[in-house]
Design a protein around this motif. Structure first.
Motif, PDB file in Angstrom:
ATOM      1  N   THR A  79       0.794  -1.109  -0.033  1.00 39.41           N
ATOM      2  CA  THR A  79       0.029   0.097   0.029  1.00 39.41           C
ATOM      3  C   THR A  79       0.855   1.164  -0.173  1.00 39.41           C
ATOM      4  O   THR A  79       0.603   2.242  -0.792  1.00 39.41           O
ATOM      5  CB  THR A  79      -1.018   0.096   1.263  1.00 39.41           C
ATOM      6  N   GLU A  80       1.890   1.302   0.985  1.00 39.42           N
ATOM      7  CA  GLU A  80       2.873   2.381   1.015  1.00 39.42           C
ATOM      8  C   GLU A  80       3.644   2.649  -0.485  1.00 39.42           C
ATOM      9  O   GLU A  80       3.843   3.655  -0.765  1.00 39.42           O
ATOM     10  CB  GLU A  80       3.696   2.112   2.071  1.00 39.42           C
ATOM     11  N   ASN A  83       1.049   3.863  -2.892  1.00 36.84           N
ATOM     12  CA  ASN A  83       0.967   5.539  -2.714  1.00 36.84           C
ATOM     13  C   ASN A  83       2.060   6.275  -3.253  1.00 36.84           C
ATOM     14  O   ASN A  83       1.824   7.440  -3.639  1.00 36.84           O
ATOM     15  CB  ASN A  83       0.547   5.506  -1.432  1.00 36.84           C
ATOM     16  N   GLU A  86       2.034   6.344  -7.084  1.00 31.89           N
ATOM     17  CA  GLU A  86       1.007   7.259  -7.452  1.00 31.89           C
ATOM     18  C   GLU A  86       1.113   8.939  -7.264  1.00 31.89           C
ATOM     19  O   GLU A  86       0.906   9.729  -8.189  1.00 31.89           O
ATOM     20  CB  GLU A  86      -0.460   7.003  -6.730  1.00 31.89           C
ATOM     21  N   GLU A  87       1.802   9.116  -6.230  1.00 37.23           N
ATOM     22  CA  GLU A  87       2.002  10.472  -5.753  1.00 37.23           C
ATOM     23  C   GLU A  87       2.884  11.108  -6.838  1.00 37.23           C
ATOM     24  O   GLU A  87       3.054  12.222  -7.231  1.00 37.23           O
ATOM     25  CB  GLU A  87       2.650  10.627  -4.569  1.00 37.23           C
ATOM     26  N   THR A 270      -3.488   4.680 -12.897  1.00 36.85           N
ATOM     27  CA  THR A 270      -3.762   3.988 -11.551  1.00 36.85           C
ATOM     28  C   THR A 270      -3.697   2.425 -11.830  1.00 36.85           C
ATOM     29  O   THR A 270      -3.250   1.648 -10.936  1.00 36.85           O
ATOM     30  CB  THR A 270      -5.111   4.310 -11.018  1.00 36.85           C
ATOM     31  N   SER A 273      -0.094   1.621 -12.114  1.00 33.86           N
ATOM     32  CA  SER A 273       0.712   1.597 -10.700  1.00 33.86           C
ATOM     33  C   SER A 273       0.060   0.190  -9.759  1.00 33.86           C
ATOM     34  O   SER A 273       0.851  -0.326  -9.153  1.00 33.86           O
ATOM     35  CB  SER A 273       0.044   2.663  -9.971  1.00 33.86           C
ATOM     36  N   THR A 277       2.982  -2.316  -8.770  1.00 29.51           N
ATOM     37  CA  THR A 277       3.094  -2.750  -7.326  1.00 29.51           C
ATOM     38  C   THR A 277       3.155  -4.269  -7.049  1.00 29.51           C
ATOM     39  O   THR A 277       4.111  -4.860  -6.306  1.00 29.51           O
ATOM     40  CB  THR A 277       2.111  -2.356  -6.620  1.00 29.51           C
TER      41      THR A 277
END
Length: 710
Positions: A79-80, A83, A86-87, A270, A273, A277
């Motif tokens: 998750t980290e 994110n 995505e950032e 997204t 991503s 991941t």
């Protein structure tokens, strides 16, 4: 110092200079992400910006993602990690959609994340540089382009044209990128590069990506377009046939591309991503990054080379024997600008060996990859001869004659007299112990093994074998020569079969054992492919030739008996003997082996193999485990016995020398990623069922006890 230097000129154009601190190349690391956040803050705070130009202060534009960082990503941090990606993409997307012109001034190579950064610009200008490469090679490390590369390539090129560049990781030069419309202009100097970038910004005060213009259509159509839908109906099956389900990256790339082509750009980013991941936190990318990046880089930097010996270059190389191996070594050497003396028993035989280089070079000329002048230069470096005196002054002589101790001793004694004073002598043997062959040498300190793989022009690995009296200086020179001709060296100590031939033999023999146990040959070949091996053991045995395998087994048995040891016969030996002496089938070169080779037709398994067939309900996974474990455990034995000196050489050598499943990261990494405790239990089970070849080495037990990795 920031990884992105921010400068606004008199024309209100912001020039962003990429200059990652403490690194020779720019990468998408934590420094870059922090600098990007800071840069976007500045851009957002300033309403008076006419355009943005990305340039680089390094020799190349941008190298890509930070693999040291990526290899640390774990499922617990998914998750980290998601994110964070995505950032970063949101910040690049802000620059892309601000409405002002954005230019990439490409002073050199831009791969992976670097090419993704360039794709996020509206206009790309490249310096005319024949060495510059552009592309998205992430798939070769078990990853996918996670910085918007899939989304933008698909929108700019269409699914069908983007697939080879995404799923095969193809790298392209300036001209090819220009012909695809991925680069819009070129420049001949850094000054012209910046002048053109500034001029384009001024000429296009309002700018956006073509795919952000309302009504834009993806070239070739979306997945629902009939022609694209027809292609996509068979593409997954074709891909699965190629990967055998061992490589999740190409499948994830195809999924992200197809799904992303059906939605808006931001949703597509997204989706990309999420797949990124999944791969980055998975084990296979770690296996592949560890070996194909960190391992190969360690070898290239000389991890196995003696440190206190000055760098060396060969200027004249003698090659004894102009057969397939000798001819291949001659080509590999001359093509790097080194003079070669190719000697055989007759000038005709030597010229035949030289003709091999002519054939390879002519093919390159016909493909437009080489000029006729360059071809003639390379051929001019190869002197075909039957006269040993022509070897005078060679600083390296490599014998590549038949695997026979007496013959190798004869040519060694004849040629050694002509070596330059500081020259070294090498044997291209694949199985015979180097220390034994060195007995024919006047100076064993200058004698070493250089085991090339066939075909030499395609195979990257060279196994360097140290004899018991080989000096550090000789090893360093051999290592330097292998790198001089653009190949990858691994260093091993002397033993019968060394590392690669010995472990390769376990794979082929396991296939023959399965045949002798009654397993259908097609099931054997398929299990090997599903394990990740490039070719099945029966097909490989045909290529090697059954006669050669019988000869090596006979010689090994003789040598061991002389030492008071024995080599027990196995089902594999019985199969080979029956094939040769009962059926007259000796391998591909003889026209018949485990496969039939119809003229002009496709090879297929010989139906006479039904002789061994009986009910054997062994599962495919059991066969896969046998193939992978028999090689991995023997590789570990090589490390334990000191034949291998490092884990890196074992992993790289197993993949590039014997074709061990690349998805595993190599034969030793296979055990690490399997989990050493689990691997020990599996080895014990296999040993109980199939015998001592699966016995866990003590080193495995020790590593488990200490909770260490290999």
């Amino acid at each position: 110092m920031s990884a992105i230097q921010f400068e606004k000129n008199a024309d209100n154009i912001v020039i962003l200079t990429l200059d990652s601190p403490n690194q020779s190349a720019n990468t998408m690391n934590a420094d870059f992400r922090a600098a990007l956040a800071e840069t976007v803050d500045k851009l957002q705070a300033d309403g008076n910006i006419a355009g943005i130009i990305f340039r680089s202060n390094k020799k190349t534009f941008f190298a890509g993602g930070d693999l040291d960082e990526l290899i640390q990503a774990t499922p617990e941090h998914a998750t980290e990690f998601f994110n964070m990606i995505e950032e970063m993409k949101a910040k690049l997307r802000y620059i892309e959609t601000r409405g002002i012109p954005v230019v990439a001034a490409l002073n050199g190579t831009a791969l992976g994340g670097g090419w993704e950064l360039a794709l996020g610009c509206h206009y790309r200008i490249a310096l005319n540089n024949a060495k510059a490469k552009f592309g998205l090679p992430e798939v070769t490390l078990g990853l996918l382009p996670g910085g918007g590369g899939i989304v933008r390539m698909v929108r700019l090129l269409g699914l069908q044209n983007a697939f080879p560049l995404l799923m095969e990781g193809k790298q392209i030069g300036v001209e090819k990128a220009k012909s695809l419309g991925l680069i819009q202009d070129t420049a001949d100097s850094l000054e012209e590069l910046m002048d053109k970038a500034i001029a384009w910004v001024k000429a296009n005060p309002k700018s956006q990506q073509p795919y952000d213009v309302k009504g834009y259509k993806i070239p070739g159509g979306t997945p629902s377009t009939p022609t694209v839908a027809q292609m996509l109906a068979i593409a997954p099956a074709m891909l699965r046939d190629k990967t055998k389900g061992c490589y999740p990256a190409p499948e994830a790339i195809m999924s992200a591309a197809v799904e992303g082509a059906q939605v808006d750009v931001d949703t597509a980013l997204t989706i990309e991503s999420r797949y990124f991941t999944y791969l980055a936190t998975g084990q296979i990318s770690k296996n592949m990054i560890g070996t194909f990046w960190h391992g190969l880089n360690a070898i290239k930097s000389g991890a196995s080379r003696p440190k206190d010996v000055a760098k060396w270059q060969a200027t004249k190389v003698g090659i004894l024997g102009a057969g397939m191996m000798g001819a291949g070594i001659a080509y590999a050497t001359a093509s790097k600008g080194i003079a070669v003396v190719l000697k055989d028993v007759s000038v005709e035989a030597a010229e035949k060996g030289k003709a091999y280089s002519q054939k390879l070079l002519d093919k390159k000329v016909a493909q437009g990859r080489l000029s006729a002048e360059k071809r003639d230069q390379v051929l001019g470096l190869i002197h075909a001869t039957a006269d040993a005196a022509d070897l005078q002054g060679c600083d390296l002589i490599i014998e590549a004659v038949f695997e026979n101790v007496e013959l190798k001793a004869k040519v060694t004694r004849e040629a050694e007299a002509y070596l330059a004073e500081s020259g070294i002598f090498a044997s291209n043997t694949s199985t015979l112990p180097i220390s034994g062959l060195a007995n024919a040498s006047q100076d064993q300190a200058k004698f070493i093994g250089l085991h090339f793989f066939s075909p030499v022009d395609k195979m990257q690995l060279v196994e360097i074998i140290k004899g018991k009296n080989t000096s550090a200086e000789t090893l360093a020179k051999a290592f330097d020569f292998v790198q001089q001709i653009g190949k990858t060296p691994i260093v091993v100590n002397d033993s019968r079969g060394f590392f690669t031939s010995r472990v390769f033999g376990t794979f082929v023999q396991e296939g023959l054992r399965l045949l002798s146990e009654g397993v259908h040959p097609a099931r054997i070949e398929m299990a090997a492919l599903k394990a990740g091996m490039p070719v099945g053991p029966l097909a490989i045995q045909d290529e090697v030739s059954l006669i050669l395998s019988e000869h090596v087994a006979t010689e090994t048995r003789k040598a061991l008996q002389a030492e008071g040891k024995d080599l027990p016969r196995s089902g594999a030996d019985d199969v080979i003997q029956t094939m040769i002496h009962e059926f007259g089938r000796k391998g591909k070169a003889a026209g018949a082996g485990f496969y039939e080779y119809p003229e002009g037709g496709k090879k297929h398994l010989w139906d006479g193999l039904s002789k061994w067939q009986k009910d054997n309900a062994i599962s495919e996974q059991e066969m896969i485990d046998r193939f992978l474990f028999v090689q991995s455990l023997d590789t570990l034995r090589c490390l334990e016995e000191g034949v291998l000196e490092s884990t890196v050489d074992g992993n790289v050598g197993s993949i590039f020398g014997i074709g061990f499943a690349p998805w595993t990261g190599g034969a030793l990494q296979f055990l690490n990623q399997y989990g050493l405790e689990k691997a020990l239990l599996r080895a014990n089970t296999l040993e109980a069922k199939y015998g001592e070849r699966f016995k866990a080495p003590q080193l495995l037990k020790d590593k488990v006890a200490k909770a260490e990795k290999i």
